[in-house]
Write a protein that holds these residues in place. Structure first.
Motif, PDB file in Angstrom:
ATOM      1  N   PRO A 140      15.317  -5.289   4.900  1.00 58.36           N
ATOM      2  CA  PRO A 140      14.423  -4.915   3.571  1.00 58.36           C
ATOM      3  C   PRO A 140      12.924  -5.799   3.462  1.00 58.36           C
ATOM      4  O   PRO A 140      12.030  -4.939   3.272  1.00 58.36           O
ATOM      5  CB  PRO A 140      15.338  -5.396   2.438  1.00 58.36           C
ATOM      6  N   ARG A 141      12.993  -6.718   3.836  1.00 54.00           N
ATOM      7  CA  ARG A 141      11.588  -7.523   3.741  1.00 54.00           C
ATOM      8  C   ARG A 141      10.675  -6.701   4.879  1.00 54.00           C
ATOM      9  O   ARG A 141       9.243  -6.568   4.605  1.00 54.00           O
ATOM     10  CB  ARG A 141      11.556  -8.850   4.074  1.00 54.00           C
ATOM     11  N   ALA A 142      11.124  -6.557   6.116  1.00 53.36           N
ATOM     12  CA  ALA A 142      10.427  -5.681   7.000  1.00 53.36           C
ATOM     13  C   ALA A 142       9.938  -4.441   6.250  1.00 53.36           C
ATOM     14  O   ALA A 142       8.874  -4.078   6.683  1.00 53.36           O
ATOM     15  CB  ALA A 142      10.978  -5.494   8.377  1.00 53.36           C
ATOM     16  N   GLY A 143      10.777  -3.860   5.761  1.00 47.46           N
ATOM     17  CA  GLY A 143      10.514  -2.376   5.170  1.00 47.46           C
ATOM     18  C   GLY A 143       9.266  -2.492   4.080  1.00 47.46           C
ATOM     19  O   GLY A 143       8.422  -1.577   4.311  1.00 47.46           O
ATOM     20  N   VAL A 144       9.307  -3.399   3.338  1.00 49.69           N
ATOM     21  CA  VAL A 144       8.135  -3.830   2.381  1.00 49.69           C
ATOM     22  C   VAL A 144       6.973  -4.075   3.100  1.00 49.69           C
ATOM     23  O   VAL A 144       5.849  -3.420   2.819  1.00 49.69           O
ATOM     24  CB  VAL A 144       8.561  -5.041   1.432  1.00 49.69           C
ATOM     25  N   ALA A 145       7.040  -4.892   4.224  1.00 55.28           N
ATOM     26  CA  ALA A 145       5.965  -5.280   4.886  1.00 55.28           C
ATOM     27  C   ALA A 145       5.388  -4.072   5.637  1.00 55.28           C
ATOM     28  O   ALA A 145       4.138  -3.865   5.767  1.00 55.28           O
ATOM     29  CB  ALA A 145       6.183  -6.393   5.931  1.00 55.28           C
ATOM     30  N   LEU A 146       6.159  -3.120   5.958  1.00 52.95           N
ATOM     31  CA  LEU A 146       5.730  -1.854   6.857  1.00 52.95           C
ATOM     32  C   LEU A 146       4.856  -0.936   5.984  1.00 52.95           C
ATOM     33  O   LEU A 146       3.852  -0.572   6.526  1.00 52.95           O
ATOM     34  CB  LEU A 146       6.845  -1.237   7.277  1.00 52.95           C
ATOM     35  N   ALA A 147       5.394  -0.840   4.786  1.00 51.31           N
ATOM     36  CA  ALA A 147       4.652   0.072   3.966  1.00 51.31           C
ATOM     37  C   ALA A 147       3.542  -0.567   3.455  1.00 51.31           C
ATOM     38  O   ALA A 147       2.537   0.209   3.466  1.00 51.31           O
ATOM     39  CB  ALA A 147       5.603   0.207   2.605  1.00 51.31           C
ATOM     40  N   ALA A 148       3.356  -1.937   3.337  1.00 55.17           N
ATOM     41  CA  ALA A 148       1.973  -2.556   2.994  1.00 55.17           C
ATOM     42  C   ALA A 148       0.976  -2.568   3.954  1.00 55.17           C
ATOM     43  O   ALA A 148      -0.023  -2.430   3.709  1.00 55.17           O
ATOM     44  CB  ALA A 148       2.335  -4.126   2.384  1.00 55.17           C
ATOM     45  N   LEU A 149       1.263  -2.789   5.087  1.00 57.40           N
ATOM     46  CA  LEU A 149       0.657  -2.823   6.377  1.00 57.40           C
ATOM     47  C   LEU A 149       0.059  -1.581   6.468  1.00 57.40           C
ATOM     48  O   LEU A 149      -1.195  -1.378   6.841  1.00 57.40           O
ATOM     49  CB  LEU A 149       1.378  -3.315   7.667  1.00 57.40           C
ATOM     50  N   TRP A 150       0.840  -0.264   6.545  1.00 57.47           N
ATOM     51  CA  TRP A 150       0.449   0.907   6.419  1.00 57.47           C
ATOM     52  C   TRP A 150      -0.763   1.393   5.417  1.00 57.47           C
ATOM     53  O   TRP A 150      -1.751   2.043   5.732  1.00 57.47           O
ATOM     54  CB  TRP A 150       1.621   1.975   6.525  1.00 57.47           C
ATOM     55  N   ALA A 151      -0.591   0.947   4.555  1.00 54.70           N
ATOM     56  CA  ALA A 151      -1.499   0.930   3.176  1.00 54.70           C
ATOM     57  C   ALA A 151      -2.796   0.178   3.448  1.00 54.70           C
ATOM     58  O   ALA A 151      -3.838   0.865   3.257  1.00 54.70           O
ATOM     59  CB  ALA A 151      -1.005   0.583   1.938  1.00 54.70           C
ATOM     60  N   ALA A 152      -2.869  -0.814   4.245  1.00 58.15           N
ATOM     61  CA  ALA A 152      -3.722  -1.760   4.596  1.00 58.15           C
ATOM     62  C   ALA A 152      -4.414  -1.495   5.705  1.00 58.15           C
ATOM     63  O   ALA A 152      -5.413  -2.512   6.237  1.00 58.15           O
ATOM     64  CB  ALA A 152      -3.358  -3.227   4.192  1.00 58.15           C
ATOM     65  N   LEU A 153      -4.273  -0.338   6.370  1.00 65.13           N
ATOM     66  CA  LEU A 153      -4.882   0.176   7.647  1.00 65.13           C
ATOM     67  C   LEU A 153      -6.505  -0.042   7.222  1.00 65.13           C
ATOM     68  O   LEU A 153      -6.966   0.372   6.352  1.00 65.13           O
ATOM     69  CB  LEU A 153      -4.315   1.026   8.291  1.00 65.13           C
ATOM     70  N   PRO A 154      -7.185  -0.316   8.297  1.00 65.70           N
ATOM     71  CA  PRO A 154      -8.691  -0.103   7.982  1.00 65.70           C
ATOM     72  C   PRO A 154      -9.062   1.042   7.605  1.00 65.70           C
ATOM     73  O   PRO A 154     -10.332   1.243   6.706  1.00 65.70           O
ATOM     74  CB  PRO A 154      -9.281  -0.752   9.478  1.00 65.70           C
TER      75      PRO A 154
END
Length: 392
Positions: A140-154
């Motif tokens: 689950p924590r990786a799932g949250v991180a994946l969604a957040a990282l995709w949102a924060a792409l340059p």
């Protein structure tokens, strides 16, 4: 865990599955929405200071104008440039304009505003799919991180624009997730819709087809009887395989018929200066840059390739590896306007899985501090970019 096995259905029956899945994904959706809200807020403030309208930048510039024109007028619009190049609306796949037209017809929204609404809703659907993928593969924590990282792409601001990237990523990510969980008919239907959204829809088709072939090969038991037994064990695999290419092939063939040539769509793309040359044009572009800029960009490309190889070597499930690899290959080997490559690679979310897995192992405070800093940088860069050269 068998990566291709159907996921367990939480709760007592299937009607409980969707609410339970949404509850699990809620932190990821909240993180995604907060990061994108930050990006739009910074864009609005920057645009106001620059004398521009943030709403116009999101809905009525660059490609969004072409999608809106298709929604309002249909196909057939062309622009001839001074150098003789012809830009045709046939270069733009139809699903987003269809949705813009449909939503505008049943609401007070203009087609342009409808495109932005579709993008915002689709980006949330994509974030949910990314959470589900990360949860299945790394927890689950990786799932949250994946969604957040995709949102924060340059170039994450594109996810909030009336562009097709968010819609495509939502369809592609859920399609690949359906392959991961053995839902073959759903995977084929979503691949077909993704193929109506962007040319890179072939990456979803490849994920369905190659995974289906490998599944059949792994479970073969000799002869026709073995094939029939495998098909019975995966009842939806053949319909899914047949459904997957229909959207992409249908539009490709329709454009060909419209242009009077089987290669009509490729000819249309050629008019825009796009096509595939194995990366030769991109290599020439790098070579012609100032040395420091060329080296920096080359290192960035090398990092992206390393992320892909690293994910595959760590055992990334086959559908994700195939999909991410095809998206990356098409982005790096296409000629055209090279400033568009970061946007073209944005749907390649499997590249972020190793980073998400690493963040999931950190202490939460440290992990969210890093995500927050990256999100702030993304917001500033997105505002600077749209108020300057803008997305290609």
């Amino acid at each position: 865990m068998n990566d291709l096995a159907p996921a367990a259905v939480p709760g007592r029956n299937r009607s409980d599955a969707l609410p339970a899945a949404l509850r699990r994904a809620a932190p990821a959706l909240a993180a995604y929405a907060a990061i994108r809200l930050l990006g739009v807020t910074v864009l609005a403030l920057w645009s106001a200071a620059d004398g521009k309208d943030w709403h116009t930048l999101l809905t009525a510039r660059w490609d969004s104008l072409w999608y809106t024109r298709v929604a309002e007028q249909g196909y057939g619009y062309t622009v001839q440039l001074a150098n003789g190049d012809v830009h045709s609306s046939l270069a733009f796949f139809p699903l987003l304009p269809w949705l813009e037209r449909g939503l505008a017809a049943v609401s007070p929204l203009s087609p342009a505003d409808a495109g932005m609404v579709v993008a915002w809703l689709a980006s949330l659907a994509a974030a949910w799919a990314l959470y589900a993928t990360g949860e299945r593969v790394h927890g689950p924590r990786a799932g949250v991180a994946l969604a957040a990282l995709w949102a924060a792409l340059p170039v994450g601001i594109v996810q909030s624009m009336a562009y097709s990237e968010s819609l495509f990523t939502a369809l592609a990510a859920w399609g690949v997730y359906a392959v991961l969980t053995g839902r073959w008919v759903a995977a084929g239907a979503l691949a077909s819709l993704a193929g109506l959204t962007r040319p890179v829809g072939v990456a979803v088709v490849a994920a369905v087809w190659i995974t289906a072939v490998v599944t059949m090969w792994r479970e073969r038991d000799g002869g026709a009887d073995g094939i029939r037994a495998t098909l019975r064990a995966h009842r939806g695999i053949l319909p899914g395989v047949l459904l997957a290419p229909l959207g992409w092939c249908g539009f490709f063939l329709w454009v060909g018929a419209h242009e009077g040539s089987f290669t009509g769509y490729l000819d249309v793309q050629g008019g825009w200066g796009n096509g595939f040359d194995g990366g030769l044009a991109f290599a020439r572009f790098l070579w012609q840059l100032p040395p420091a800029a060329g080296l920096g960009l080359a290192l960035g490309v090398a990092l992206v390739i390393w992320l892909y190889v690293h994910g595959v070597r760590r055992g990334q499930p086959l559908p994700l590896a195939v999909y991410g690899g095809v998206v990356l290959l098409l982005a790096l080997t296409a000629r055209g306007y090279f400033g568009s490559k970061p946007r073209l690679m944005m749907p390649a979310y499997p590249l972020l899985l190793p980073l998400a897995a690493g963040l999931a192992r950190w202490r939460p405070v440290r992990a969210w501090l890093v995500v927050g800093l990256v999100a702030a940088g993304s917001a500033v860069y997105g505002a600077f970019w749209l108020n300057g050269s803008g997305p290609p």
